[in-house]
Write a protein that holds these residues in place. Structure first.
Motif, short mmCIF file in Angstrom:
data_model
loop_
_atom_site.label_atom_id
_atom_site.label_comp_id
_atom_site.label_asym_id
_atom_site.label_seq_id
_atom_site.Cartn_x
_atom_site.Cartn_y
_atom_site.Cartn_z
N UNK A 1 -0.92 -0.12 -2.79
CA UNK A 1 -1.63 -1.11 -3.59
C UNK A 1 -0.67 -1.90 -4.48
N UNK A 2 0.38 -1.23 -4.90
CA UNK A 2 1.33 -1.88 -5.80
C UNK A 2 2.04 -3.04 -5.10
N UNK A 3 2.56 -2.75 -3.91
CA UNK A 3 3.26 -3.77 -3.15
C UNK A 3 2.33 -4.94 -2.82
N UNK B 1 -4.13 5.99 -5.16
CA UNK B 1 -3.79 4.70 -4.58
C UNK B 1 -3.29 3.71 -5.63
N UNK C 1 -0.28 -5.84 -4.49
CA UNK C 1 -0.57 -6.58 -5.71
C UNK C 1 0.59 -7.50 -6.07
N UNK C 2 1.78 -6.97 -5.93
CA UNK C 2 2.97 -7.76 -6.25
C UNK C 2 3.02 -9.00 -5.36
N UNK D 1 6.64 -0.85 -8.54
CA UNK D 1 7.02 -0.81 -7.12
C UNK D 1 8.44 -0.28 -6.98
N UNK E 1 -1.45 4.58 -7.92
CA UNK E 1 -0.15 5.11 -8.31
C UNK E 1 -0.06 5.48 -9.78
N UNK F 1 4.03 -4.61 -12.39
CA UNK F 1 3.83 -4.34 -10.98
C UNK F 1 5.15 -4.17 -10.26
N UNK G 1 -4.98 -7.34 -7.96
CA UNK G 1 -4.86 -5.88 -8.03
C UNK G 1 -6.17 -5.18 -7.68
N UNK H 1 -1.98 -6.64 -14.87
CA UNK H 1 -2.40 -7.60 -13.85
C UNK H 1 -3.79 -7.33 -13.31
#
Lengths: 344, 344
Positions: B54-56, A118, B58-59, A59, A120, A55, B64, B120
């Motif tokens: 979504x990545x940010x 979304x 999730x991090x 990012x 990515x 992740x 997720x 994740x």
DNA sequence: TTGTACGCGTTATCAT
DNA sequence: ATGATAACGCGTACAA
């Protein structure tokens, strides 16, 4: 039970009294780290069971190493096989495949694409749904700059690559085969011409008849969906029209299966009275009481090639070139029991 | 073509001359923002076509909203339908389903699980492969604290929930049905007992024979893989043994299909000479020249329930309770042509 | 009600 | 060869 806490490069850096940056470099095999520390880092990483956080990497880098595949249905052997081909080709490169179904519904298809964007993903493979006419949602993907590849069912959109099979050729060969077997009056139960594949199969059928000086009879031509039930209904309708025919070329194995069932119900013998050819070489066709003659499509190869096109594409992106590659595969006719007029 | 640059909450904050934090709060409908700015933010977010990264997220959050499903093959109607059920239930809650195939290979299965963990995901649904004996890779998932749910093919691992069907009952009913139809000597071509489902089907078969005072003949019992080819080979072997039987209960529709093909090749009529019952109610069974009697399994329902169990589980995690829920569904016998001794 | 500052885990840049 | 620091985009504790 709570999540086990993950070990990060900081844990390694603390343990070794070096900076996280150095750890990162070591793990990425940079040549700006001494061999000694590199080995040390690798060893303790393994000891601590360090796993890179995908992740965080995504990012940071913008790449997820995930690709999306959108198909109408995953339980069609054809699509499942294409996916297999994509997987085979991409897995060794570290990519993971996310599979989505449109269930032949444009709205669903658009939604899946949106979700994929979304998430990515690094690229999208798609075989469009039957109900896809408006292609705005697909152009949106292209305009986002995400590599996009059509397979089998495509739309003509500039800047999008595609891998398809020569449906025209497949249909032409299948129809010609029936003619050569001595069948004279060949019906065609095809699919919706909104999908190019069905239009092309229709065209191939028509061309073969023309080339053999056989008149086209519109009453023997239908467009139905690719299901057993539709095949049954189609033949029922054909019977009602009372126009004799002695062969059936279907653009779908499922339709052929239903069609044969209904033909037998009306007392026809296959292939003696009526010859039948399907399309797709679904696994069951080989094992029917009378194995079905059908057109095979090398779906695994299609997937592999689609994946290769994707890999080319992402390397081209770096060079800021936009390519649009069109690959067309050749189909193969599997001649089995249902198409030999004298019986087998 | 380069990626279109994404708009972030910072872009919104700059445009409105407020802080990113306020934007974040507004977008999350916090009550710590004035209604006025909330509306303003929402409006400009829409105007700028803002998409949450979504990545940010999730991090940051550790969630997720992706779940993984691991099945042996996606092109088996049964598994595809279970996946459909999971999707139906989870999509409205904002989850996305990542589908993986083990191809009946334990090593592949372990690798897929590892990849999923690395991606994740928030939970994993799995139907184990035929070759899965060592379950270390599965226990690892459990130990990571990731919600894990078995469906159909399970292993007995503490702390893992499961949704299965009553294979014993299905087999018992199928066998009893054959007996009631007047068949006396019933062969059973089952699957590898390493999979509980096949062991249970075998047990149901044996129990039905016992309850009707029919002796078990080990020579009429085999374990093969679930393919058409295996069915052909199995019947060939049965023929070679020269032990008469008048019915065949198979633990797989594919095996039944192959078996029937080979039986006919030896001149037997189905169902007059030999009755046949399959298992799974694969779509093609209904449309064979002689429709196949088979045991149906409500796979969509199985998927839905598995998804519900998952949703319960993640809400329980918050409460720090560990549950282990076992749901068992009832199968249903579809009586069709291949099992009525007098013919149909 | 709003802003500041930090952290999620990683890599890249710029120093040293 | 290595370290410090910023940045990816977001949410949130704390301060104001």
């Amino acid at each position: 039970m709570r999540q086990k806490e993950k070990v990060t490069i900081y844990d390694i850096s603390k343990k070794l009294n070096i900076s996280a940056a150095t750890v990162s470099r070591a793990l990425n095999d940079s040549n700006r780290v001494s061999l000694k520390t590199k080995e040390l880092v690798l060893k303790t990483a393994k000891a601590l069971n360090y796993q890179q956080n995908a992740l965080a990497l995504a990012l940071k880098s913008g790449r997820t190493f995930n690709v999306g595949v959108v198909v109408p249905y995953i339980n069609h052997t054809f699509f499942a096989s294409v996916i297999r081909g994509i997987e085979e080709e991409l897995e060794p490169k570290g990519y993971h495949v996310i599979i989505c179904q449109s269930h032949e519904d444009v709205n669903n298809e658009a939604k899946q694409l949106k979700t994929l964007l979304n998430t990515h993903i690094d690229g999208i493979f798609i075989s469009v749904s039957k109900t896809t006419e408006d292609v705005k949602h697909i152009e949106e993907v292209r305009d986002e700059g995400i590599p996009l590849i059509f397979f089998d069912r495509k739309k003509d959109i500039s800047g999008v690559s595609s891998v398809t099979i020569n449906d025209y050729e497949g249909a032409y060969n299948a129809t010609t085969h029936l003619i050569e077997q001595g069948y004279k009056k060949i019906a065609h139960i095809g699919g919706d011409h909104k999908l190019q594949i069905y239009k092309h199969r229709y065209d191939g059928y028509v061309a073969a008849l023309n080339d053999h000086n056989i008149a086209i009879d519109e009453n023997l031509i239908m467009q139905v969906s690719s299901t057993v039930e539709a095949g049954i209904e189609a033949v029922k309708l054909l019977m009602k029209r009372k126009i004799a025919f002695d062969a059936l070329f279907s653009a779908s194995d499922y339709v052929a299966l239903g069609g044969m069932r209904e033909l037998r119900a009306h007392g026809f013998k296959i292939p003696e009275d009526i010859g039948v050819v399907g399309f797709s070489n679904e696994p069951f066709t080989k094992y029917l009481e009378r194995p079905l003659t059908t057109v095979g499509q090398t779906p695994v190869l299609m997937g592999q090639i689609a994946a290769q096109v994707f890999l080319e594409q992402i390397s081209d992106v770096k060079k800021n070139v936009q390519v649009e590659k069109k690959v067309v595969l050749s189909p193969e006719l599997y001649t089995r029991d249902t198409s030999s007029k004298k019986g087998s």
